[in-house]
Design a protein around this motif. Structure first.
Motif, mmCIF file in Angstrom:
data_model
loop_
_atom_site.group_PDB
_atom_site.id
_atom_site.type_symbol
_atom_site.label_atom_id
_atom_site.label_comp_id
_atom_site.label_asym_id
_atom_site.label_seq_id
_atom_site.Cartn_x
_atom_site.Cartn_y
_atom_site.Cartn_z
ATOM 1 N N ILE A 18 0.691 -1.144 -0.039
ATOM 2 C CA ILE A 18 -0.081 -0.089 -0.105
ATOM 3 C C ILE A 18 0.928 1.222 -0.058
ATOM 4 C CG2 ILE A 18 -0.299 0.233 2.438
ATOM 5 C CD1 ILE A 18 -3.067 0.965 0.003
ATOM 6 N N ILE A 333 -10.119 2.446 1.819
ATOM 7 C CA ILE A 333 -9.176 2.432 0.573
ATOM 8 C C ILE A 333 -9.744 3.473 -0.626
ATOM 9 C CG2 ILE A 333 -8.281 1.204 -1.341
ATOM 10 C CD1 ILE A 333 -8.096 -1.271 0.535
ATOM 11 N N ILE A 348 -2.545 6.707 4.360
ATOM 12 C CA ILE A 348 -2.721 5.268 4.490
ATOM 13 C C ILE A 348 -4.024 4.742 4.950
ATOM 14 C CG2 ILE A 348 -1.612 3.232 5.266
ATOM 15 C CD1 ILE A 348 0.064 4.447 3.180
ATOM 16 N N VAL A 352 -5.972 -1.835 5.889
ATOM 17 C CA VAL A 352 -4.968 -2.822 4.786
ATOM 18 C C VAL A 352 -4.155 -3.544 5.900
ATOM 19 C CG1 VAL A 352 -4.981 -1.577 2.972
ATOM 20 C CG2 VAL A 352 -3.195 -1.058 4.496
#
Length: 385
Positions: A18, A333, A348, A352
């Motif tokens: 990511i 996301i 971020i 994830v």
């Protein structure tokens, strides 16, 4: 030579990181990048001069496998001063290519096919691939709730006859939590009477805020006897690109790590080791990080207080989680991608890192940035509706 018709991947489920995805998008959209965990300000000029001087002094050939003696001595002295544990510089310390290599060495040295490794989620994304590359089985335990609290009963339930290792991380990335003394004592009690190795990732050991204190696994006798503690000079001294870290462990554990180190990279950059050996003689170089980074955290939180984002102030690391559930119900996301594409800021998505990608509508922002960058980021966040 015949063509290779079929390659059996050792990491068939592994996806592009990511961090790579978000940084690439940030570059393409010229976004303010608060995604990856590295400072955008320079390391100390004096430290760079020490590296250059070591080169001039001729320290340009292989260093000893475990690291140069003066640096190992400084590491031992630092840990003894802060945590009361005296490691043997000759048999219990290894200087590594960053903390990530230290973690990989430890996992490779001890995990055999079929061994189980308990990983507390959310977790740094190198743990599980390293376990799988060695034939181990990651056993995932999700930290509880949006504030990611330890649940020792959940950990205990996952311990089996196959459990070889437990990985912990404090101060914790991405939540910013710092394990308390009581939690470390509970962990010590939980592992007592087992043969489980504790792999303790402590790369943000000096970045803690308010009244928080970092309790290293080194400080607890019944943990340190089974613990491999990993640390990072890059995180501490604003030079992640130098890839310098270390690990400490009891002699019988370190002996196995050396076997892997010898056939992996053998040793790490010699002149930089010499520089750190000198630099660590001034403890304020690392003890001053508390005030330095708390000022940045507080500045960032003050700058975004009038946005739609909600923050529980980080207790450690240079990361801050922001809850955006008052703004949008989009999966994290998708929302993080939209922030880059429409607003020009990169973060971020936390899902994830979570078990089963559980999504609490949180994003992780790195505040190890110049004041100008933090101000620019805050102005963007104010526009997000």
């Amino acid at each position: 030579m015949a063509a290779v018709n079929h390659i059996s991947s050792k990491l068939p489920k592994h996806e592009t990181s990511i961090f790579t995805v978000m940084s690439k998008m940030a570059y393409e959209h010229k976004a303010v990048n608060l995604s990856q965990g590295y400072p955008n300000f320079d390391t100390d000029k004096h430290l760079k001069e020490l590296v250059y001087q070591a080169m001039l002094d001729g320290y340009n050939q292989y260093a000893p496998l475990a690291g140069v003696s003066p640096l190992r001595e400084q590491i031992v002295d630092k840990i003894e001063s802060l945590h009361g544990k005296k490691y043997d510089k000759n048999t219990e310390v290894t200087v590594t290519n960053g903390a990530t290599q230290a973690l990989f060495l430890a996992i490779t040295a001890f995990i055999n096919p079929g061994d189980e490794v308990i990983v507390l989620k959310p977790a740094y994304d190198s743990y599980e691939p390293a376990i799988e590359l060695n034939g181990g089985i990651p056993v995932l335990v999700q930290l509880e709730g949006k504030d990611y609290k330890l649940n020792f009963e959940a950990i205990k339930e996952k311990i089996s006859s196959k459990t070889r290792m437990l990985i912990v991380n404090t101060p914790h990335n991405p939540s910013g939590n710092v394990f308390s003394k009581e939690e470390m004592l509970h962990l010590e009690q939980l592992l007592e009477g087992t043969d489980i190795i504790l792999l303790s990732d402590e790369v943000y050991e000096h970045i803690i805020f308010e009244e928080a204190k970092h309790y290293s696994a080194s400080a607890f006798p019944n943990l340190s006897k089974r613990a491999i503690v990993c640390a990072s000079f890059g995180k501490t001294f604003h030079n992640t690109g130098w890839k310098m870290g270390y690990c400490v462990a009891p002699e019988e554990l370190m002996a196995e790590i050396w076997k892997v180190m010898e056939v992996n990279v053998f040793c790490v950059h010699h002149p930089t080791q010499r520089a750190f050996a000198e630099y660590l003689k001034t403890p304020q170089h690392y003890l001053g990080l508390r005030d330095f980074y708390q000022e940045k955290r507080d500045k960032f939180l003050a700058l975004i207080k009038d946005t739609g984002f909600k923050a529980l102030p980080s207790n450690g690391t240079y990361f801050q989680l922001l809850d955006y559930s008052r703004i949008s119900n989009e999966p994290d996301i998708e929302f993080s991608r939209r922030l880059i594409e429409e607003f020009g800021i990169a973060s971020i998505p936390v899902s994830v890192f979570n078990k089963d990608k559980v999504d609490y509508r949180q994003l992780r922002f790195c505040f190890a940035k110049t004041d100008d960058t933090l101000k620019e980021a805050a102005e963007i966040l104010k526009k997000v509706k």
